[in-house]
Design a protein around this motif. Structure first.
Motif, PDB file in Angstrom:
ATOM      1  N   GLU A  78       0.816  -1.218   0.000  1.00 13.65           N
ATOM      2  CA  GLU A  78       0.000   0.000   0.000  1.00 13.65           C
ATOM      3  C   GLU A  78       0.854   1.275   0.000  1.00 13.65           C
ATOM      4  O   GLU A  78       0.317   2.375  -0.047  1.00 13.65           O
ATOM      5  CB  GLU A  78      -0.911   0.022   1.236  1.00 13.65           C
ATOM      6  CG  GLU A  78      -1.975  -1.046   1.230  1.00 13.65           C
ATOM      7  CD  GLU A  78      -2.985  -0.877   0.117  1.00 13.65           C
ATOM      8  OE1 GLU A  78      -3.406   0.270  -0.157  1.00 13.65           O
ATOM      9  OE2 GLU A  78      -3.355  -1.896  -0.505  1.00 13.65           O
ATOM     10  N   GLU A 106      -6.078 -10.368   6.865  1.00 15.17           N
ATOM     11  CA  GLU A 106      -7.449  -9.841   6.819  1.00 15.17           C
ATOM     12  C   GLU A 106      -7.617  -8.666   7.778  1.00 15.17           C
ATOM     13  O   GLU A 106      -8.257  -7.668   7.454  1.00 15.17           O
ATOM     14  CB  GLU A 106      -8.445 -10.956   7.151  1.00 15.17           C
ATOM     15  CG  GLU A 106      -9.896 -10.527   7.173  1.00 15.17           C
ATOM     16  CD  GLU A 106     -10.463 -10.167   5.800  1.00 15.17           C
ATOM     17  OE1 GLU A 106     -11.623  -9.717   5.770  1.00 15.17           O
ATOM     18  OE2 GLU A 106      -9.771 -10.312   4.783  1.00 15.17           O
ATOM     19  N   ARG A 109      -6.050  -5.666   6.226  1.00 16.23           N
ATOM     20  CA  ARG A 109      -6.900  -5.210   5.116  1.00 16.23           C
ATOM     21  C   ARG A 109      -8.093  -4.409   5.640  1.00 16.23           C
ATOM     22  O   ARG A 109      -8.417  -3.337   5.134  1.00 16.23           O
ATOM     23  CB  ARG A 109      -7.381  -6.405   4.282  1.00 16.23           C
ATOM     24  CG  ARG A 109      -8.104  -5.997   2.997  1.00 16.23           C
ATOM     25  CD  ARG A 109      -8.747  -7.185   2.302  1.00 16.23           C
ATOM     26  NE  ARG A 109      -9.773  -7.828   3.124  1.00 16.23           N
ATOM     27  CZ  ARG A 109     -10.975  -7.296   3.418  1.00 16.23           C
ATOM     28  NH1 ARG A 109     -11.301  -6.105   2.966  1.00 16.23           N
ATOM     29  NH2 ARG A 109     -11.846  -7.956   4.156  1.00 16.23           N
ATOM     30  N   ILE A 110      -8.725  -4.919   6.688  1.00 14.95           N
ATOM     31  CA  ILE A 110      -9.872  -4.225   7.293  1.00 14.95           C
ATOM     32  C   ILE A 110      -9.433  -2.848   7.811  1.00 14.95           C
ATOM     33  O   ILE A 110     -10.121  -1.844   7.607  1.00 14.95           O
ATOM     34  CB  ILE A 110     -10.485  -5.076   8.435  1.00 14.95           C
ATOM     35  CG1 ILE A 110     -11.203  -6.292   7.848  1.00 14.95           C
ATOM     36  CG2 ILE A 110     -11.427  -4.250   9.307  1.00 14.95           C
ATOM     37  CD1 ILE A 110     -11.585  -7.358   8.874  1.00 14.95           C
ATOM     38  N   TYR A 111      -8.275  -2.802   8.448  1.00 10.79           N
ATOM     39  CA  TYR A 111      -7.762  -1.525   8.972  1.00 10.79           C
ATOM     40  C   TYR A 111      -7.495  -0.538   7.840  1.00 10.79           C
ATOM     41  O   TYR A 111      -7.900   0.623   7.900  1.00 10.79           O
ATOM     42  CB  TYR A 111      -6.478  -1.749   9.780  1.00 10.79           C
ATOM     43  CG  TYR A 111      -5.948  -0.451  10.337  1.00 10.79           C
ATOM     44  CD1 TYR A 111      -6.461   0.061  11.527  1.00 10.79           C
ATOM     45  CD2 TYR A 111      -4.982   0.271   9.668  1.00 10.79           C
ATOM     46  CE1 TYR A 111      -6.011   1.278  12.030  1.00 10.79           C
ATOM     47  CE2 TYR A 111      -4.522   1.482  10.165  1.00 10.79           C
ATOM     48  CZ  TYR A 111      -5.042   1.982  11.341  1.00 10.79           C
ATOM     49  OH  TYR A 111      -4.600   3.187  11.831  1.00 10.79           O
ATOM     50  N   LEU A 112      -6.824  -0.994   6.781  1.00  9.42           N
ATOM     51  CA  LEU A 112      -6.481  -0.110   5.667  1.00  9.42           C
ATOM     52  C   LEU A 112      -7.738   0.403   4.966  1.00  9.42           C
ATOM     53  O   LEU A 112      -7.794   1.577   4.581  1.00  9.42           O
ATOM     54  CB  LEU A 112      -5.561  -0.832   4.681  1.00  9.42           C
ATOM     55  CG  LEU A 112      -4.171  -1.171   5.221  1.00  9.42           C
ATOM     56  CD1 LEU A 112      -3.415  -2.059   4.221  1.00  9.42           C
ATOM     57  CD2 LEU A 112      -3.367   0.065   5.558  1.00  9.42           C
ATOM     58  N   GLU A 113      -8.742  -0.461   4.832  1.00 11.20           N
ATOM     59  CA  GLU A 113     -10.010  -0.011   4.218  1.00 11.20           C
ATOM     60  C   GLU A 113     -10.687   1.034   5.095  1.00 11.20           C
ATOM     61  O   GLU A 113     -11.214   2.030   4.596  1.00 11.20           O
ATOM     62  CB  GLU A 113     -10.949  -1.206   4.004  1.00 11.20           C
ATOM     63  CG  GLU A 113     -10.549  -2.066   2.837  1.00 11.20           C
ATOM     64  CD  GLU A 113     -11.460  -3.274   2.649  1.00 11.20           C
ATOM     65  OE1 GLU A 113     -12.403  -3.476   3.448  1.00 11.20           O
ATOM     66  OE2 GLU A 113     -11.197  -4.038   1.694  1.00 11.20           O
ATOM     67  N   ASP A 114     -10.685   0.821   6.414  1.00  9.44           N
ATOM     68  CA  ASP A 114     -11.294   1.783   7.330  1.00  9.44           C
ATOM     69  C   ASP A 114     -10.547   3.116   7.296  1.00  9.44           C
ATOM     70  O   ASP A 114     -11.136   4.173   7.287  1.00  9.44           O
ATOM     71  CB  ASP A 114     -11.299   1.214   8.759  1.00  9.44           C
ATOM     72  CG  ASP A 114     -12.005   2.129   9.740  1.00  9.44           C
ATOM     73  OD1 ASP A 114     -13.260   2.209   9.673  1.00  9.44           O
ATOM     74  OD2 ASP A 114     -11.318   2.783  10.548  1.00  9.44           O
ATOM     75  N   ALA A 116      -8.779   4.327   4.757  1.00  7.31           N
ATOM     76  CA  ALA A 116      -9.063   4.973   3.466  1.00  7.31           C
ATOM     77  C   ALA A 116     -10.454   5.598   3.460  1.00  7.31           C
ATOM     78  O   ALA A 116     -10.651   6.699   2.937  1.00  7.31           O
ATOM     79  CB  ALA A 116      -8.916   3.962   2.335  1.00  7.31           C
ATOM     80  N   ALA A 117     -11.421   4.901   4.058  1.00  7.32           N
ATOM     81  CA  ALA A 117     -12.803   5.386   4.092  1.00  7.32           C
ATOM     82  C   ALA A 117     -12.954   6.652   4.935  1.00  7.32           C
ATOM     83  O   ALA A 117     -13.813   7.474   4.685  1.00  7.32           O
ATOM     84  CB  ALA A 117     -13.731   4.301   4.601  1.00  7.32           C
ATOM     85  N   SER A 118     -12.088   6.789   5.942  1.00 10.45           N
ATOM     86  CA  SER A 118     -12.190   7.951   6.835  1.00 10.45           C
ATOM     87  C   SER A 118     -11.452   9.163   6.272  1.00 10.45           C
ATOM     88  O   SER A 118     -11.488  10.232   6.852  1.00 10.45           O
ATOM     89  CB  SER A 118     -11.650   7.599   8.218  1.00 10.45           C
ATOM     90  OG  SER A 118     -10.258   7.388   8.156  1.00 10.45           O
TER      91      SER A 118
END
Length: 119
Positions: A78, A106, A109-114, A116-118
């Motif tokens: 990333e 996983e 991945r969940i942390y990175l998505e969260d 990015a979303a914030s």
């Protein structure tokens, strides 16, 4: 610190992921100490972490052999420098074998998505 708790559960083991902007290993250790002020995290079986710094990668498996490298690989993919990611595991009594690496991956991945979303 951003903390995402109870994100993965498998055969009694539970996982959480946390992270924060971080410059170096000394700051990472301070952030980890801050996380462990939460009684639940202090009692965790493993708090594995990874951090890409200007000086190079830093990791700690905290007894979960290979977990730090899994976290580092994902941060490198990333290109996320200067951000500590900690994957916490509470051992549930049954060995997970290779699945534990999938769960660490996983969790990151969940942390990175969260993150990015914030924004």
């Amino acid at each position: 610190m951003r903390v995402l708790d109870n994100i993965i559960s498998d055969r009694g083991s539970k996982y959480a992921v946390a992270g924060a902007p971080c410059r170096d290993e000394a700051e990472a250790k301070k952030l980890l100490k801050e996380l462990k002020r939460r009684k639940k995290f202090a009692k965790a079986t493993h708090n594995s972490w990874g951090l890409l710094t200007e000086a190079g990668p830093v990791k700690n498996d905290d007894g979960e052999a290979g977990a730090g490298m899994v976290i580092l690989r994902m941060l490198e993919r990333e290109e996320l420098t200067g951000h500590l990611v900690v994957v916490t595991r509470w051992f549930g009594g049954k060995h997970l074998g290779g699945d534990r690496f999938r769960h660490v991956q996983e969790a990151v991945r969940i942390y990175l998505e969260d993150l990015a979303a914030s924004g």
